[in-house]
Design an enzyme around this catalytic site. Structure first.
Site, PDB file in Angstrom:
ATOM      1  N   LYS A 193      -5.581 -50.472  27.897  1.00 42.29           N
ATOM      2  CA  LYS A 193      -7.252 -50.437  27.751  1.00 42.29           C
ATOM      3  C   LYS A 193      -8.056 -49.278  27.735  1.00 42.29           C
ATOM      4  O   LYS A 193      -7.432 -48.332  27.476  1.00 42.29           O
ATOM      5  CB  LYS A 193      -7.787 -51.716  28.484  1.00 42.29           C
ATOM      6  CG  LYS A 193      -6.657 -52.908  28.676  1.00 42.29           C
ATOM      7  CD  LYS A 193      -7.405 -53.864  29.490  1.00 42.29           C
ATOM      8  CE  LYS A 193      -6.575 -55.106  29.536  1.00 42.29           C
ATOM      9  NZ  LYS A 193      -7.135 -56.643  29.687  1.00 42.29           N
ATOM     10  N   GLU A 248     -10.163 -59.138  23.633  1.00 42.35           N
ATOM     11  CA  GLU A 248     -11.348 -58.244  24.075  1.00 42.35           C
ATOM     12  C   GLU A 248     -12.004 -57.671  22.733  1.00 42.35           C
ATOM     13  O   GLU A 248     -13.266 -57.323  22.657  1.00 42.35           O
ATOM     14  CB  GLU A 248     -10.927 -56.977  25.119  1.00 42.35           C
ATOM     15  CG  GLU A 248     -10.862 -57.844  26.372  1.00 42.35           C
ATOM     16  CD  GLU A 248      -9.673 -57.052  27.071  1.00 42.35           C
ATOM     17  OE1 GLU A 248      -9.376 -55.799  27.142  1.00 42.35           O
ATOM     18  OE2 GLU A 248      -9.315 -57.667  28.220  1.00 42.35           O
ATOM     19  N   GLU A 260      -1.845 -64.966  24.410  1.00 40.95           N
ATOM     20  CA  GLU A 260      -2.675 -64.542  25.857  1.00 40.95           C
ATOM     21  C   GLU A 260      -3.997 -65.519  25.976  1.00 40.95           C
ATOM     22  O   GLU A 260      -4.848 -65.476  25.248  1.00 40.95           O
ATOM     23  CB  GLU A 260      -3.080 -63.113  25.369  1.00 40.95           C
ATOM     24  CG  GLU A 260      -2.285 -62.197  25.230  1.00 40.95           C
ATOM     25  CD  GLU A 260      -2.914 -60.720  25.819  1.00 40.95           C
ATOM     26  OE1 GLU A 260      -2.152 -60.277  26.571  1.00 40.95           O
ATOM     27  OE2 GLU A 260      -3.728 -60.185  25.241  1.00 40.95           O
ATOM     28  N   SER A 267      -2.287 -61.897  33.215  1.00 39.58           N
ATOM     29  CA  SER A 267      -2.192 -61.718  34.478  1.00 39.58           C
ATOM     30  C   SER A 267      -0.615 -61.743  34.928  1.00 39.58           C
ATOM     31  O   SER A 267      -0.252 -62.466  35.972  1.00 39.58           O
ATOM     32  CB  SER A 267      -2.889 -62.543  35.347  1.00 39.58           C
ATOM     33  OG  SER A 267      -4.297 -62.557  35.186  1.00 39.58           O
ATOM     34  N   GLY A 285      -3.482 -55.217  33.551  1.00 39.50           N
ATOM     35  CA  GLY A 285      -3.689 -54.650  34.832  1.00 39.50           C
ATOM     36  C   GLY A 285      -2.562 -53.996  35.441  1.00 39.50           C
ATOM     37  O   GLY A 285      -2.554 -52.895  35.863  1.00 39.50           O
ATOM     38  N   ASN A 338      -0.522 -52.378  28.143  1.00 35.52           N
ATOM     39  CA  ASN A 338      -2.085 -52.281  27.308  1.00 35.52           C
ATOM     40  C   ASN A 338      -2.869 -51.489  28.434  1.00 35.52           C
ATOM     41  O   ASN A 338      -3.355 -52.162  29.408  1.00 35.52           O
ATOM     42  CB  ASN A 338      -2.426 -53.460  26.786  1.00 35.52           C
ATOM     43  CG  ASN A 338      -4.047 -53.482  26.603  1.00 35.52           C
ATOM     44  OD1 ASN A 338      -4.364 -52.296  26.052  1.00 35.52           O
ATOM     45  ND2 ASN A 338      -4.523 -54.473  25.937  1.00 35.52           N
ATOM     46  N   GLY A 394      -7.061 -60.591  33.009  1.00 31.42           N
ATOM     47  CA  GLY A 394      -7.678 -60.124  33.881  1.00 31.42           C
ATOM     48  C   GLY A 394      -8.372 -60.643  34.994  1.00 31.42           C
ATOM     49  O   GLY A 394      -9.031 -60.363  35.810  1.00 31.42           O
ATOM     50  N   HIS A 447      -6.655 -58.446  19.924  1.00 37.90           N
ATOM     51  CA  HIS A 447      -6.784 -58.631  20.922  1.00 37.90           C
ATOM     52  C   HIS A 447      -8.030 -59.517  21.651  1.00 37.90           C
ATOM     53  O   HIS A 447      -9.006 -58.986  20.914  1.00 37.90           O
ATOM     54  CB  HIS A 447      -6.665 -57.430  21.939  1.00 37.90           C
ATOM     55  CG  HIS A 447      -6.494 -57.668  23.436  1.00 37.90           C
ATOM     56  ND1 HIS A 447      -7.530 -58.005  24.258  1.00 37.90           N
ATOM     57  CD2 HIS A 447      -5.236 -57.781  24.315  1.00 37.90           C
ATOM     58  CE1 HIS A 447      -7.163 -58.131  25.577  1.00 37.90           C
ATOM     59  NE2 HIS A 447      -5.875 -57.856  25.710  1.00 37.90           N
TER      60      HIS A 447
HETATM   61  C1  PEP Z   1      -4.002 -57.851  28.343  1.00 39.89           C
HETATM   62  O1  PEP Z   1      -5.203 -57.271  28.430  1.00 39.89           O
HETATM   63  O2  PEP Z   1      -3.395 -58.068  27.146  1.00 39.89           O
HETATM   64  C2  PEP Z   1      -3.721 -58.504  29.524  1.00 39.89           C
HETATM   65  C3  PEP Z   1      -2.870 -59.662  29.402  1.00 39.89           C
HETATM   66  O3  PEP Z   1      -4.323 -58.190  30.657  1.00 39.89           O
HETATM   67  P1  PEP Z   1      -3.995 -58.588  32.166  1.00 39.89           P
HETATM   68  O4  PEP Z   1      -2.370 -58.385  32.380  1.00 39.89           O
HETATM   69  O5  PEP Z   1      -4.799 -57.732  32.892  1.00 39.89           O
HETATM   70  O6  PEP Z   1      -4.265 -60.196  32.347  1.00 39.89           O
END
Ligand code: PEP
Length: 253
Positions: A14, A100, A170, A215, A237, A12, A176, A98
């Site tokens: 973003k 976010e 998640e 993460s 990320g 992803n 993040g 998601h």
């Molecule tokens: C995500 O945005 O779905 C995510 C898991 O981000 P990160 O890997 O940066 O924690």
């Protein structure tokens, strides 16, 4: 009987990457992902780069994904993109719900359900994201929150088969932040999600891929992916850097 589920790693991106950067990243991942890999791989660039990334991935077997969608097919909905448009540009998957989107753009279980239903109707596969906040985990509400998001998000939807749906767990506190759920914490919730899917959808639940997100890095991917109900990863990320994303793909076999 344990179903054989193909591991599924999705990146992803973003709100990152210019067109030129997106092309380069897609090309690097395409070139670096071993042709004999076991994992299915999807890239979710921003809308502006979907067509360019589709061109880079053509013929590679790597899939294109979108980060969100709207539920209407077309019309006076300024700023929105429909599942039909995403199918037209070459998407195979659409991330829906998601955290976010829920946090910054007002997505609720009800709107997530409308999006999910529209994605399936357009012949695309939704990646439904669920997960608790730190405060909810601390209050012992993790399973209750996940149940509510899954129940509300799916609504009356009955995917034609287990391959028509992906669910990503998640935990919001792990996205993040550099904090990762332990393999045990993640497996507990994944096992719970699969039992709920069995309750809602019957035997198709055994085929549905459940991704962990939060993460994920090359250091923790293998141990997370080794858990019996973790079938892949949704990577934020680390998906922006081939030197991090490619080892995660490799960790899936
Ligand atoms: C995500 O945005 O779905 C995510 C898991 O981000 P990160 O890997 O940066 O924690």
């Amino acid at each position: 009987m344990m179903a054989e589920r193909q591991p599924f790693i999705a990146g992803n991106w973003k709100m990152h990457k210019t067109l030129a950067e997106a092309r380069t990243l897609a090309r690097d991942i395409r070139q670096g992902a071993a042709p004999g890999r076991r994992a299915e791989v999807a890239l979710a660039p921003p809308y502006t780069a979907l067509a360019a990334v589709a061109a880079e991935l053509a013929g590679s077997g790597l899939r294109l994904a979108a980060q969100d969608t709207f539920w209407e097919r077309q019309g006076a909905f300024t700023g929105a993109i429909s599942p039909a448009m995403l199918a037209d540009v070459g998407c195979h998957y659409v991330i829906v719900g998601h955290s976010e989107r829920r946090q910054h753009f007002g997505d609720t279980d009800a709107t997530v359900n409308r999006k999910l239903t529209a994605v399936v109707a357009a012949g695309l596969i939704p990646i439904l994201c669920v997960g608790e906040t730190q405060a909810e985990r601390a209050a012992g509400q993790t399973l209750q929150v996940v149940r509510g998001q899954l129940e509300g998000g799916l609504g009356a939807l009955k995917p034609a088969s287990g391959s028509a749906l992906v669910v990503a767990y998640e935990p919001v506190w792990a996205i993040g932040t550099g904090l990762t759920a332990t393999p045990g914490q993640a497996q507990t919730v994944h096992h719970f999600i699969r039992s709920l899917l069995r309750e809602f959808l019957g035997p198709a639940a055994e085929e549905i891929r459940l991704q962990y997100g939060g993460s994920v890095t090359p250091d923790n991917a293998a141990i997370l992916l080794a858990q019996p109900d973790i079938d892949g990863a949704l990577v934020g990320g680390a998906s922006l850097k081939p030197e991090l994303f490619l080892p995660i793909i490799a960790a899936a076999g």
